[in-house]
Write a protein that holds these residues in place. Structure first.
Motif, short mmCIF file in Angstrom:
data_model
loop_
_atom_site.label_atom_id
_atom_site.label_comp_id
_atom_site.label_asym_id
_atom_site.label_seq_id
_atom_site.Cartn_x
_atom_site.Cartn_y
_atom_site.Cartn_z
N ILE A 29 0.85 -1.19 0.00
CA ILE A 29 0.00 0.00 0.00
C ILE A 29 0.89 1.24 0.00
O ILE A 29 1.75 1.40 0.87
CB ILE A 29 -0.95 0.00 1.21
CG1 ILE A 29 -1.90 -1.20 1.15
CG2 ILE A 29 -1.73 1.32 1.27
CD1 ILE A 29 -2.80 -1.36 2.35
N ALA A 32 -3.35 5.64 1.40
CA ALA A 32 -4.71 5.33 1.85
C ALA A 32 -5.41 6.67 2.08
O ALA A 32 -4.87 7.55 2.76
CB ALA A 32 -4.67 4.50 3.13
N LEU A 45 -7.39 2.94 -1.70
CA LEU A 45 -6.00 2.54 -1.57
C LEU A 45 -5.30 2.61 -2.92
O LEU A 45 -5.90 2.31 -3.96
CB LEU A 45 -5.90 1.09 -1.08
CG LEU A 45 -6.63 0.74 0.22
CD1 LEU A 45 -6.49 -0.76 0.51
CD2 LEU A 45 -6.12 1.57 1.38
N THR A 46 -4.03 3.00 -2.91
CA THR A 46 -3.16 2.88 -4.06
C THR A 46 -2.11 1.85 -3.68
O THR A 46 -1.44 1.99 -2.65
CB THR A 46 -2.50 4.23 -4.42
OG1 THR A 46 -3.53 5.19 -4.66
CG2 THR A 46 -1.62 4.10 -5.65
N ILE A 47 -2.01 0.78 -4.49
CA ILE A 47 -1.18 -0.37 -4.15
C ILE A 47 -0.19 -0.62 -5.28
O ILE A 47 -0.56 -0.68 -6.45
CB ILE A 47 -2.05 -1.62 -3.92
CG1 ILE A 47 -3.13 -1.34 -2.88
CG2 ILE A 47 -1.19 -2.81 -3.50
CD1 ILE A 47 -4.19 -2.43 -2.76
N LYS A 57 -5.46 0.81 -8.06
CA LYS A 57 -6.31 1.39 -7.03
C LYS A 57 -7.34 0.36 -6.56
O LYS A 57 -7.75 -0.51 -7.31
CB LYS A 57 -7.01 2.63 -7.56
CG LYS A 57 -6.01 3.72 -7.95
CD LYS A 57 -6.68 5.04 -8.17
CE LYS A 57 -5.71 6.14 -8.49
NZ LYS A 57 -4.68 6.35 -7.52
N LEU A 71 -1.75 2.29 7.20
CA LEU A 71 -1.82 1.45 6.00
C LEU A 71 -0.65 1.60 5.02
O LEU A 71 -0.18 0.60 4.49
CB LEU A 71 -3.15 1.69 5.28
CG LEU A 71 -4.36 1.11 6.03
CD1 LEU A 71 -5.66 1.64 5.45
CD2 LEU A 71 -4.33 -0.40 6.01
N PRO A 72 -0.13 2.82 4.77
CA PRO A 72 1.00 2.90 3.83
C PRO A 72 2.18 2.05 4.31
O PRO A 72 2.56 2.08 5.49
CB PRO A 72 1.34 4.40 3.84
CG PRO A 72 0.03 5.06 4.15
CD PRO A 72 -0.62 4.14 5.17
N THR A 96 -8.81 -6.14 -2.98
CA THR A 96 -7.97 -6.37 -1.82
C THR A 96 -8.64 -7.42 -0.94
O THR A 96 -9.84 -7.33 -0.67
CB THR A 96 -7.76 -5.05 -1.04
OG1 THR A 96 -7.25 -4.07 -1.93
CG2 THR A 96 -6.79 -5.24 0.11
#
Length: 122
Positions: A29, A32, A45-47, A57, A71-72, A96
């Motif tokens: 991640i 967030a 989220l950007t993963i 995303k 989360l990051p 996710t």
């Protein structure tokens, strides 16, 4: 993760080839963000899944157990080969993965060790 359907019922038997058709990868991640437009509390989220898949995303209903700040940097598992899904004005590109706790709230599935991003579940 959309919990609209009851996922507690046992799924029918499937083949190993059908399992292999689902591409589940490890991602990290990157960001967030709040997702106030979602019907149920969720984050955007950007993963990062590495060079082969890139950055995707996802919308995730994980607000009960996770804060935006923690989360990051977290490693997660996601299905990367489902078609993108429009959720309000947001396009979710990966699913996710998580499992429900005793109250039905989502707990993310995470590798227990630091593993390279982009790795495929087998």
């Amino acid at each position: 993760m959309d919990m609209q359907n009851d996922h507690s019922a046992l799924a029918p038997l499937t083949s190993f080839d059908q399992f292999l058709a689902i591409d589940i990868r490890v991602g990290k991640i990157l960001t967030a963000e709040p997702f106030p437009e979602a019907r149920k509390p969720a984050y955007r989220l950007t993963i990062d899944f590495g060079n082969e898949i890139g950055t995707k995303k996802s919308s995730a209903q994980i607000t009960k157990h996770y804060s935006l700040e923690e989360l990051p940097g977290k490693l997660v598992l996601a299905v990367t080969n489902f078609p993108p899904r429009q959720i309000g004005k947001f396009m979710s590109e990966v699913l996710t993965l998580g499992v429900p706790d005793s109250e039905g709230e989502v707990v993310l599935i995470e590798p227990e060790q630091d593993v390279p991003i982009g790795g495929r579940l087998y």
